[in-house]
Design a protein around this motif. Structure first.
Motif, PDB file in Angstrom:
ATOM      1  N   MET A   1       0.779  -1.322  -0.117  1.00 45.86           N
ATOM      2  CA  MET A   1      -0.046   0.069   0.024  1.00 45.86           C
ATOM      3  C   MET A   1       0.981   1.456   0.119  1.00 45.86           C
ATOM      4  N   LYS A   2       1.749   1.129   0.904  1.00 41.50           N
ATOM      5  CA  LYS A   2       2.512   2.580   1.093  1.00 41.50           C
ATOM      6  C   LYS A   2       3.569   2.572  -0.093  1.00 41.50           C
ATOM      7  N   LEU A   5       1.667   4.179  -3.044  1.00 41.81           N
ATOM      8  CA  LEU A   5       1.176   5.381  -2.790  1.00 41.81           C
ATOM      9  C   LEU A   5       2.437   6.305  -2.977  1.00 41.81           C
ATOM     10  N   ARG A   9       2.656   9.384  -5.795  1.00 37.98           N
ATOM     11  CA  ARG A   9       3.296  10.632  -5.181  1.00 37.98           C
ATOM     12  C   ARG A   9       4.481  11.297  -5.879  1.00 37.98           C
ATOM     13  N   LEU A 347      -5.252  15.344  -5.237  1.00 38.99           N
ATOM     14  CA  LEU A 347      -6.208  15.475  -4.254  1.00 38.99           C
ATOM     15  C   LEU A 347      -7.362  14.408  -4.772  1.00 38.99           C
ATOM     16  N   GLU A 350      -7.057  10.964  -5.047  1.00 41.99           N
ATOM     17  CA  GLU A 350      -6.882   9.972  -3.896  1.00 41.99           C
ATOM     18  C   GLU A 350      -8.153  10.024  -3.320  1.00 41.99           C
ATOM     19  N   GLN A 351      -8.946  11.165  -3.476  1.00 45.64           N
ATOM     20  CA  GLN A 351     -10.598  11.002  -2.851  1.00 45.64           C
ATOM     21  C   GLN A 351     -11.173   9.995  -3.806  1.00 45.64           C
ATOM     22  N   ARG A 352     -11.037   9.899  -4.930  1.00 47.09           N
ATOM     23  CA  ARG A 352     -11.699   8.920  -5.760  1.00 47.09           C
ATOM     24  C   ARG A 352     -11.284   7.570  -5.620  1.00 47.09           C
ATOM     25  N   VAL A 354      -9.932   6.257  -2.699  1.00 46.94           N
ATOM     26  CA  VAL A 354     -10.236   6.085  -1.375  1.00 46.94           C
ATOM     27  C   VAL A 354     -11.859   5.871  -1.392  1.00 46.94           C
ATOM     28  N   ALA A 355     -12.741   6.546  -2.149  1.00 44.74           N
ATOM     29  CA  ALA A 355     -14.137   6.281  -2.231  1.00 44.74           C
ATOM     30  C   ALA A 355     -14.317   4.858  -2.826  1.00 44.74           C
ATOM     31  N   ARG A 356     -13.302   4.582  -3.731  1.00 38.48           N
ATOM     32  CA  ARG A 356     -13.522   3.215  -4.764  1.00 38.48           C
ATOM     33  C   ARG A 356     -13.043   2.181  -3.560  1.00 38.48           C
ATOM     34  N   GLN A 357     -11.993   2.293  -2.929  1.00 38.89           N
ATOM     35  CA  GLN A 357     -11.795   1.039  -2.055  1.00 38.89           C
ATOM     36  C   GLN A 357     -12.493   0.868  -0.915  1.00 38.89           C
ATOM     37  N   LEU A 358     -13.008   1.867  -0.455  1.00 37.44           N
ATOM     38  CA  LEU A 358     -14.443   2.018   0.427  1.00 37.44           C
ATOM     39  C   LEU A 358     -15.407   1.148   0.086  1.00 37.44           C
ATOM     40  N   GLY A 369     -17.540  10.332   0.787  1.00 36.60           N
ATOM     41  CA  GLY A 369     -16.364  11.082   1.140  1.00 36.60           C
ATOM     42  C   GLY A 369     -16.044  11.771  -0.165  1.00 36.60           C
TER      43      GLY A 369
ATOM     44  N   PRO B  16     -16.992  11.505  -9.474  1.00 39.00           N
ATOM     45  CA  PRO B  16     -15.773  10.864  -9.544  1.00 39.00           C
ATOM     46  C   PRO B  16     -16.024   9.674  -7.978  1.00 39.00           C
ATOM     47  N   GLY B  17     -16.016   8.442  -8.359  1.00 38.72           N
ATOM     48  CA  GLY B  17     -15.851   7.570  -7.456  1.00 38.72           C
ATOM     49  C   GLY B  17     -17.421   7.432  -6.690  1.00 38.72           C
ATOM     50  N   PRO B 391      -8.856   3.560   3.469  1.00 42.95           N
ATOM     51  CA  PRO B 391      -7.953   2.289   2.982  1.00 42.95           C
ATOM     52  C   PRO B 391      -6.529   2.343   3.666  1.00 42.95           C
ATOM     53  N   TYR B 394      -2.133   6.297   5.373  1.00 47.07           N
ATOM     54  CA  TYR B 394      -1.058   7.313   4.573  1.00 47.07           C
ATOM     55  C   TYR B 394      -1.762   8.202   3.709  1.00 47.07           C
ATOM     56  N   VAL B 395      -3.272   7.895   3.603  1.00 45.47           N
ATOM     57  CA  VAL B 395      -3.921   8.922   2.710  1.00 45.47           C
ATOM     58  C   VAL B 395      -4.052  10.081   3.547  1.00 45.47           C
ATOM     59  N   SER B 399      -9.042  13.262   2.171  1.00 45.55           N
ATOM     60  CA  SER B 399      -9.738  12.519   1.474  1.00 45.55           C
ATOM     61  C   SER B 399     -10.921  11.711   2.184  1.00 45.55           C
ATOM     62  N   LEU B 400     -10.960  12.069   3.434  1.00 42.87           N
ATOM     63  CA  LEU B 400     -11.976  11.273   4.188  1.00 42.87           C
ATOM     64  C   LEU B 400     -13.267  12.211   4.260  1.00 42.87           C
ATOM     65  N   SER B 401     -14.378  11.448   4.368  1.00 44.08           N
ATOM     66  CA  SER B 401     -15.762  12.288   4.563  1.00 44.08           C
ATOM     67  C   SER B 401     -15.731  12.903   5.872  1.00 44.08           C
ATOM     68  N   GLY B 402     -16.723  13.779   6.007  1.00 45.14           N
ATOM     69  CA  GLY B 402     -16.694  14.613   7.228  1.00 45.14           C
ATOM     70  C   GLY B 402     -16.887  13.614   8.581  1.00 45.14           C
TER      71      GLY B 402
END
Lengths: 372, 528
Positions: A1-2, A5, A9, A347, A350-352, A354-358, A369, B16-17, B391, B394-395, B399-402
Motif C-alpha cells: 500500500m505504502k 502510494l 506521489r 487530491l 486520492e479521494q476517488r 479512497v471512495a472506490r476502495q471503501l 467522502g 468521481p467515485g 484504506p 497514509y492517505v 480524502s475522508l468524509s466529514g
C-alpha cells in the motif's frame, strides 16, 4: 500500500517541474522567434555537453545556490516568505570575512569561528524581521526587503572603513584570509585543473540537517504543522509566535552560510565583486525543488547549468546571455502554477481512490467522502 | 389535470467515485410546500443544485409546468421562475436591503424608487416585514433570511427552493419562517423545502419526499406518517437516539471555572463572570445562539485566549495561565468547532493527524524526536477502534468524509487518557451513522468518569446527552436547566433572552437581532 502510494506521489511530484521546464522551453522559443533570433542554435548551445571546466563551475555554483534555497525553504515550510536571504548572506559573509582576514586564530579554528560568526550574524539579521513580526505584526516580506536594502548600505559603508585597497585598483576588499585558513577543493573532474569547493560538504551537511530536523524531530513536526494550518497548530498547542521567531532565526542562520564556499574556496576576501543576488535565486530554486532537500539539489544544479551554459551564447550565436533569465523566470512562474494543478489533481485522484476502495469493502455503505 | 409545478424524472448524477443521485423521481404540485428530507450526505443538495442549474444531471429530465427544461446555469433556472435561498446567506452587510435586492437584477425595476416600491409591495403581499432602506448589517438572522426570500421573489420566482433554511434559526424564528411559507403558498407559489429535521417538516409540508443514499425512497403525506416512521425511511433502519442512561455524576469536580471574564473590544465583555463546575462522569451542555461567547469560552479553557479575570481549575490545579500544550498534556481532550481549521492538517497523512495535539506524548514522541513507528501504530489502533473508514493511514485527511474525519478526531482526543473532554458541536455536518457513533463515544466518556463540556446548536442532542444544561447569552451563563424537564422551546427562549423579566434587556437584545417588532412578539409569547 505504502510503496504504491509513494510511487504515485513521486510521479506526481516529478510531473510538475517537467511540465514547467517544457513550458519554459516553448515560451523561450517563442520569444526567440519573435525577436528573429536563431532558435535551434540557441538551444544547441544551451544543451551541449559542458566542458570539464564548466562542469566544475556548475557544481560549485549549485552548492552555493543549494545553501541559499535551503535557507528560503526553512521559511517556506511554515509559510514565512524570507526574501531577506540576500541581505542576510551578504552581511554574514562580510562579518566572517573581516574576522577570518585578521587571522587571529590558527587555520581550522579560524574557519570554524568564522562560520559561527556568519551563522550568528545571518540569524540575528533575520531575527530582526522575526521579532518585528511577532511583536508588531510587521509582514516579514516587507521587513526583509527593507533589511536587504539596509544590509547593502551597511556593508558598503563598513567595507570602505575596513578595506584593504590595493593601489591603482578600484576594487575594495577585506583583508585576504591567511592561506592556512583557506579551504582546499577537490579535484574530482578530470580534464581541468579547477577544483570543486571543499565546502560542498557543508552544503550537503546543511541539507541533511534540514531533512532530519524537519522530518524526524518534534520541532520539525510543529513547524510543518504551523505551515500547513496555523489555526490547527495553535489548537494543538504550538506556540506560533515562538515558532515564527525560531524559523526566521534558523532561516537566517542557514543564509549566513551561503557565502562561505565562495569566501573560503574562491575569493578569500569579501569585496565589491562578491557574487550578489544569491538570495533571490534561492527563492526560485526552493520553489522549483518544492522545499525538498533532494528536489532543491536538482533545482540548484539546473540553475547553475543554465547560468554557465548561457555564457557562450553571446560569442557563439550572438544572442545575449540574459536570455537565460527569461528561461529561469518562466520556469518559476510555470512551476508555481503546475504544482497547484498537480496538487489538486492528486487530491481528486486520492479521494476517488479512497471512495472506490471503501465501496469495494463488502457490506460497507456507499461512501459520501468524495462528494463535491 | 394541471401539470405539476416541478417534475423530476430519473435524475442521475455521478461524481468521481460516487453516485450522488440515482434515478430520482418526484413531482411537486403548484401552491404547496414540498419537503425533501434525507440525512446529511444523502444527495439533497446535489439534487437541488441540479434543479437550480448549478450542476447538470448525467441522466433524467426536469419539467416545470409541463415544459421540458434544459438548465445550463442558474440564470436559466431564474428565467424559468425557479429561485433558490441558500443555507449560507449571500448578502453584503454594508449595503441596504434595497441595494442587496437589486444587485445583479438592476434591469428589472432599476435601482431607485421603482425598485423600492416593488420591494415594499412584495414585502407587504407576502407578509415578509422587510424594509428597503434598512442596512443589512443591523438585521438579525431571521430577517436576513426573509431578505433572501425577497431577493428571489423580486427576480420573479414562482418556485422557491430553500436549502436547510432552519439550520441557522432558533425555534421562535422557525415558527415565523413557517408562517411566511404558508403565506407564500396561499399566494400560489410553490416551495421546495430541504431539511433533515423531521418535526419541522411534518408541521409545514403538504407532501414529503424521502431521499436515501441518493435516490428517492418514498413520497408520503405528512398527515399519515409519524416522525419515527419518517426517520426510519430516511435511515433505512432503527433510529439512534441521543438519550443517556442512568446518571454517572460524581461529587468530584474535574473542571471548575470561577469568575471567568474575557474583555472584548467594545464596552461589553465577551465573557462575563462565568462560573461553572463539571464533575467526573458529568456532561454539562451549553446552548446558545452562535456568537454569544461559546467559542471564546472553549478557547479560554484551552489556553488559546488569556482570560482577563477568573480562575480555571483542572481537578485541583490552576490552569488559567497554562499554555495550550500544557493543558492538553494535563489531560484535556479538545474537539474543536471547526474541524478543518482547528483539528486537522488536511494535506497531511492520517497518521500525522492522529498525533496532532499530542505530538509530545507517547507513543508519538521520544524525547525531541518524533517516534514515527509508534505514531503509526497508534494511528492504526485509533482508526480501527473508532471505526474510521479509510484504506490506509497514509492517505490525506482531505480524502475522508466529514463523519470519518470527526470520528478520527474524537478517537484521537479519547486516546491519550483525558480527564476532561471539551466538545464543541461534535456532530455538526456528519451523517446519522457517524452521529450515533459520536454520541456513543460521548456516553462512554461519561461512563468512564470524564468531565465533558458539550457545546452544541442541536438542542435535542444537548437535552439527550447532558446531565445539566446552561444557556450562554451575551457572554453570560444562565442558571441550570434540568434536561429531563426542559423543552427546546424553553431553551430557545433563554437563548434569545426572551425569558428574562427585565423588559429593557429584552428590547436591547431584540433590537440588535431583529429590527421588526411585529412577528417577534408572537415568538416571545410562545417562548414564555
Amino acid at each position: 500500500m505504502k510503496a504504491t502510494l509513494d510511487l504515485r506521489r513521486v510521479g506526481l511530484g516529478l510531473l510538475a517541474p517537467v511540465l514547467a521546464i517544457l513550458v519554459a522551453f516553448v515560451v523561450t522559443s517563442t520569444v526567440l522567434l519573435l525577436a528573429g533570433d536563431p532558435v535551434v542554435e540557441v538551444w544547441t548551445q544551451l544543451l551541449t555537453v559542458p566542458r570539464p571546466r564548466l562542469v566544475v563551475a556548475i557544481i560549485n555554483g549549485a552548492s552555493v545556490y543549494y545553501l541559499s534555497a535551503i535557507a528560503v525553504a526553512i521559511g517556506f515550510r511554515m509559510n514565512l516568505f524570507n526574501i531577506g536571504v540576500d541581505g542576510q548572506y551578504r552581511i554574514a559573509a562580510f562579518a566572517a570575512a573581516v574576522f577570518a582576514g585578521q587571522g587571529w586564530l590558527p587555520g581550522p579554528l579560524n574557519i570554524f569561528v568564522s562560520l559561527l560568526i556568519a551563522v550568528v550574524v545571518g540569524a540575528a539579521w533575520a531575527g530582526i524581521a522575526g521579532w518585528l513580526k511577532v511583536t508588531r505584526g510587521v509582514s516579514e516580506v516587507i521587513s526583509t526587503i527593507m533589511l536587504n536594502a539596509i544590509a547593502t548600505g551597511l556593508v558598503s559603508f563598513l567595507l570602505f572603513r575596513v578595506a584593504d585597497s590595493t593601489a591603482g585598483s578600484n576594487v575594495t576588499n577585506t583583508k585576504t584570509i591567511p592561506a592556512s585558513s583557506q579551504v582546499p577543493g577537490f579535484a574530482l573532474v578530470p580534464g581541468t585543473p579547477n577544483k570543486i569547493y571543499g565546502f560542498i560538504l557543508l552544503a550537503a551537511l546543511v541539507g541533511v540537517a534540514y531533512w532530519v530536523i524537519l522530518n524526524k524531530t518534534r520541532f520539525g513536526y510543529d513547524l510543518r504543522a504551523t505551515g500547513r494550518s496555523e489555526t490547527a497548530a495553535v489548537a494543538s498547542g504550538v506556540n506560533v509566535k515562538r515558532m515564527v521567531l525560531t524559523a526566521m532565526v534558523l532561516s537566517g542562520a542557514a543564509a549566513g552560510l551561503v557565502g562561505m564556499p565562495l569566501l573560503f574556496g574562491q575569493d578569500y576576501s569579501y569585496g565589491t565583486t562578491f557574487q550578489p543576488g544569491l538570495g533571490f535565486a534561492g527563492i526560485a530554486i526552493a520553489l522549483l525543488g518544492r522545499n525538498h532537500p533532494v528536489g532543491i539539489a536538482f533545482g540548484a544544479l539546473l540553475w547553475s547549468y543554465l547560468d554557465q551554459q548561457s555564457n557562450g551564447l553571446q560569442i557563439t550565436v550572438g544572442v545575449s546571455s540574459e536570455l537565460v533569465y527569461i528561461i529561469q523566470g518562466v520556469i518559476v512562474l510555470a512551476v508555481v502554477i503546475a504544482y497547484e494543478v498537480v496538487r489538486r489533481a492528486g487530491l481528486r485522484m486520492e479521494q476517488r481512490r479512497v471512495a472506490r476502495q471503501l465501496s469495494e469493502e463488502p457490506g460497507s455503505p456507499t461512501p459520501e467522502g468524495a462528494t463535491v | 389535470m394541471v401539470a405539476p409545478a416541478v417534475e423530476l424524472q430519473g435524475i442521475t448524477k455521478r461524481f468521481p467515485g460516487v453516485v450522488a443521485n440515482k434515478d430520482v423521481t418526484f413531482s411537486v404540485q403548484r401552491g404547496t410546500v414540498h419537503a425533501i428530507v434525507g440525512e446529511n450526505g444523502a444527495g439533497k443538495s446535489t439534487l437541488m443544485k441540479i434543479l437550480y442549474g448549478v450542476l447538470r444531471a448525467d441522466e433524467g429530465t426536469v419539467k416545470v409546468d409541463g415544459q421540458l427544461l434544459a438548465l445550463h446555469s442558474p440564470s436559466d433556472a431564474i428565467d424559468a421562475g425557479i429561485g433558490m435561498v441558500f443555507q449560507h446567506f449571500m448578502l453584503a452587510d454594508n449595503l441596504t436591503v434595497l441595494e442587496n435586492v437589486v444587485l445583479g437584477a438592476e434591469k428589472r425595476h432599476g435601482i431607485g424608487d421603482r425598485a423600492r416600491a416593488e420591494i415594499e409591495r412584495i414585502s407587504a403581499d407576502y407578509g415578509l416585514n422587510v424594509h428597503a432602506d434598512h442596512l443589512v448589517a443591523d438585521l438579525g438572522v431571521g430577517i436576513r433570511q426573509r431578505v433572501e426570500i425577497l431577493k428571489v421573489l423580486y427576480r420573479g420566482a414562482k418556485i422557491l427552493i430553500l436549502d436547510e433554511p432552519t439550520a441557522v434559526l432558533v425555534p421562535q424564528e422557525v415558527d415565523e419562517l413557517f408562517d411566511n411559507l404558508r403565506e407564500l403558498k396561499s399566494e400560489g407559489l410553490t416551495v421546495i423545502f430541504i431539511s433533515h429535521k423531521l418535526d419541522e417538516v411534518l408541521s409545514v409540508a403538504d407532501s414529503i419526499t424521502v431521499i436515501r443514499r441518493g435516490t428517492t425512497v418514498a413520497t408520503v403525506d405528512p398527515k399519515s406518517v409519524t416522525s419515527r416512521q419518517l426517520a426510519e425511511l430516511m435511515v433505512g433502519s432503527e433510529l439512534p437516539s441521543a438519550s443517556t442512561d442512568v446518571s454517572t455524576v460524581t461529587d468530584r469536580p474535574l473542571l471548575a471555572i470561577t469568575g471567568l471574564t474575557l474583555a472584548g473590544a467594545g464596552v461589553r465583555d465577551v465573557l462575563h463572570d462565568i462560573t461553572l463546575t463539571i464533575h467526573a462522569g458529568e456532561v454539562l451542555g451549553v446552548a446558545g445562539v452562535e456568537g454569544n461567547g461559546q467559542a471564546e469560552l472553549v478557547e479560554a479553557i484551552m489556553g488559546m485566549r488569556e482570560p482577563t479575570a477568573g480562575r480555571i481549575l483542572l481537578a485541583d490545579q490552576d490552569i488559567s495561565d497554562w499554555h495550550t500544550r500544557e493543558i492538553r498534556e494535563a489531560g484535556v481532550g479538545y474537539i474543536p468547532e471547526d474541524r478543518h481549521r482547528h483539528a486537522l492538517l488536511l494535506d497531511a497523512p492520517l497518521w500525522e493527524n492522529t498525533m496532532l495535539g499530542h505530538q509530545t506524548q507517547s507513543p508519538n514522541a521520544k524525547g525531541v524526536w518524533v517516534d514515527a513507528a509508534g505514531a503509526k501504530a497508534g494511528a492504526e489502533r485509533i482508526l480501527a477502534e473508532y471505526d474510521v473508514r479509510t484504506p490506509s493511514i497514509y492517505v490525506t485527511a482531505n480524502s475522508l468524509s466529514g463523519g470519518n474525519q470527526q470520528k478520527l478526531i474524537i478517537g484521537r482526543e479519547m486516546s491519550y487518557t483525558p480527564r476532561v473532554l471539551v466538545a464543541a458541536h461534535p456532530t455538526r455536518g456528519v451523517d446519522v451513522g457517524a452521529q450515533a457513533a459520536i454520541w456513543d463515544h460521548i456516553r462512554r466518556a461519561r461512563r468512564e468518569g470524564l468531565a465533558v463540556l458539550l457545546i452544541s446548536a442541536d438542542l435535542d442532542e444537548l437535552i439527550g446527552l447532558s446531565d445539566t444544561i446552561r444557556v450562554i447569552l451575551r457572554g453570560q451563563l444562565s442558571d441550570e436547566f434540568d434536561p429531563d424537564v426542559v423543552t427546546a422551546q424553553d431553551l430557545g427562549a433563554a437563548m434569545t433572552g426572551a425569558d428574562q423579566r427585565d423588559p429593557g434587556t429584552v428590547a436591547d437584545d431584540l433590537g440588535t437581532r431583529h429590527t421588526e417588532a411585529g412577528p417577534e412578539t408572537h415568538g416571545v409569547e410562545e417562548g414564555q
